[in-house]
Design an enzyme around this catalytic site. Structure first.
Site, PDB file in Angstrom:
ATOM      1  CE1 TYR A 174      85.045   4.375  -1.286  1.00  0.00           C
ATOM      2  CE2 TYR A 174      84.358   2.570   0.133  1.00  0.00           C
ATOM      3  CZ  TYR A 174      84.041   3.620  -0.702  1.00  0.00           C
ATOM      4  OH  TYR A 174      82.721   3.917  -0.956  1.00  0.00           O
TER       5      TYR A 174
ATOM      6  N   GLY B 203      80.047  14.056  -9.311  1.00  0.00           N
ATOM      7  CA  GLY B 203      80.119  12.671  -9.773  1.00  0.00           C
ATOM      8  C   GLY B 203      78.876  12.271 -10.551  1.00  0.00           C
TER       9      GLY B 203
ATOM     10  CB  THR C  38      78.245   1.585  -9.449  1.00  0.00           C
ATOM     11  OG1 THR C  38      79.288   1.432  -8.472  1.00  0.00           O
ATOM     12  CG2 THR C  38      76.960   2.004  -8.742  1.00  0.00           C
TER      13      THR C  38
END
Length: 488
Positions: free
Chosen positions: A160, A13, A195
């Site tokens: 998540y 990532g 982010t």
């Protein structure tokens, strides 16, 4: 970090966000980084901005959801760069979805990246790490999430948190599998990070993100640097600007020996004014003599943490002579042999009086001093124990049920204080430090009879310094520090 210069790290990532920040930080420290991502053009752009750095960033195309892509990427690293020393699993996604109305495709895509992709990369890296014949240690870092530790209420989080809780379990399982090896496994669990990852949520608009307390990706990268800066057997601090501690007033309880003494020594070296509290004044006076040539100032004070009047007398002295306190480090603690079945109530009461109630009372008094002097950037550090998070077997080390009970209580007390201060709009940090087996007066004889790896008091002191020196907007809530082979 010098020992990692020229070593090989894989960061997944790495094209954006936390992964990109970690890749940049590693390269600036001289590490050779293979940045894995699908968007390799982003990594090449980052690499171009790092040409003057001592390390180098290589862009490697990899889709962590495809086994053949992961295998090929690690094969390229091994053939072209060398054996992997460090793996940082930073790749992760989230889909705004609900468990009531979401689709299987959305849930599966989250688990494919966050859990299965992480597992594939970990498997390939560990295989290469195990093939090495040198005695150097290796490190696996999972970039987890606070959602993997405690569940926040975020509409649309869907699967998540479950995926991150799975990462927590995977990290612990891997530690068990690798026990006895020189491969360390660490899980970093940041809170809300600014982010593009979080900006994809409808509730986290740019305006909302600006109004909320958030971490920057570089803050998480600093935690990764901290992990690598540790010696092979334990966690330790990274390099920070120690001038921030100069002339700070710090109260340390239980300061005459063990962890408390090590903390005092480090703080005096950093130029702090330290009020060292302990029941053995002669030991504290010896410490004053030993540290007289260091930049800080040590004020010894005899204080029994189970006696309210002695705590109040100490606070009056501090207020009269120093004005207030910037940092309180609650280290005083006892471990009395006691049994749930056969133990007397006095032993349990004594343990709770010092480990919990005395700690709570001096914390209250120090917070009042801070409030009176308008100190809103202070810090409370509670030295807890891993047994405050999970009950240990009697064979793990010599701890009594009374001690375990007190440390569980301290875990809850720390979280309640943190929440109370946050609700009052305070910026005072509350930090929970949980060491594993430490070589102190309480464990020395047992360690002679049961030799095993243990922490030194200075290791814990260094971890505290790291937690104290994070930026004002960054809070390390819980820091667990154990010997490398300790299984909890």
């Amino acid at each position: 970090m010098e020992r990692w210069a020229g070593k090989i790290a894989v960061v997944t990532g790495a094209s954006a966000g936390i992964g990109a920040a970690i890749a940049r930080s590693f390269v600036r420290q001289g590490v050779t980084v293979a940045g894995f991502a699908r968007r390799v053009e982003n990594i090449r752009e980052i690499a171009g901005s790092l040409e003057d750095s001592p390390g180098k960033l290589h862009a490697v195309e990899c889709d962590v959801t495809k086994e053949e892509s992961v295998v090929a990427a690690f094969a390229w690293v091994k053939d072209n760069l060398g054996p992997v020393n460090v793996l940082v699993n930073s790749a992760g996604i989230t889909k705004e979805s609900s468990l009531a109305d979401g689709s299987l495709e959305e849930w599966r895509s989250v688990f494919d990246v966050n859990v299965l992709g992480l597992s594939l990369c970990t498997r390939e890296a560990v295989r290469i790490m195990r093939e090495r014949t040198d005695d150097e240690d290796s490190v696996v870092i999972h970039v987890n999430s606070l959602a993997g530790e405690r569940l926040p209420f975020v509409p649309g989080f869907g699967a998540y948190p479950a995926s991150k809780r799975a990462v927590t379990g995977l990290a612990q399982s891997l530690r068990h599998e690798l026990a006895g090896s020189r491969i360390r496994v660490t899980s970093i669990s940041p809170g809300l990070v600014a982010t593009e990852f979080m900006a994809s949520y409808s509730m986290f608009s740019e305006e909302v993100m600006m109004a909320m307390p958030t971490l920057n990706p570089d803050d998480v990268a600093a935690a990764a640097i901290y992990v690598l800066s540790n010696p092979p057997h334990v966690l330790r601090r990274s390099t920070h600007d120690m001038d921030r501690l100069m002339n700070k007033v710090v109260v340390v309880t239980g300061a005459s020996a063990g962890i408390g003494k090590a903390i005092v020594e480090e703080l005096i070296i950093k130029g702090c004014k330290v009020v060292a509290l302990g029941s053995e004044l002669d030991k504290l006076n010896i410490l004053v003599e030993e540290l007289k040539d260091k930049p800080g100032k040590l004020c010894p004070f005899q204080c029994d943490m189970s006696v309210q009047s002695e705590i109040e007398r100490t606070i009056v002295w501090i207020q009269k002579n120093l004005g207030s306190v910037d940092i309180l480090i609650n280290n005083a603690g006892i471990n009395i042999d006691w049994s749930c079945v056969n133990g007397g109530i006095e032993e349990l009461k004594k343990t709770l009086d010092i480990n919990v109630l005395g700690l709570a009372y001096i914390t209250k008094q120090i917070l009042k001093l801070m409030k009176d002097k308008d100190i809103d950037n202070g810090c409370i550090v509670n030295i807890n124990d891993v047994c405050g998070l999970k009950c240990l077997l009697a064979s793990d080390r010599p701890i009594s049920p009374a001690y375990t009970c007190s440390k569980y209580a301290l875990t809850a007390l720390t979280e309640c204080l943190r929440l109370e201060l946050a609700q009052n709009g305070s910026n005072i940090k509350v930090i929970n430090i949980c060491p594993g087996l430490v070589e102190t007066d309480m464990t020395l004889q047992w360690l002679k009879e049961n030799p095993r790896l243990s922490l030194k008091p200075k290791d814990v002191a260094d971890a505290i310094l790291f937690a104290l020196l994070t930026p004002e907007t960054v809070l390390i809530k819980d820091l667990v520090i154990t010997p490398i082979r300790e299984i909890i």
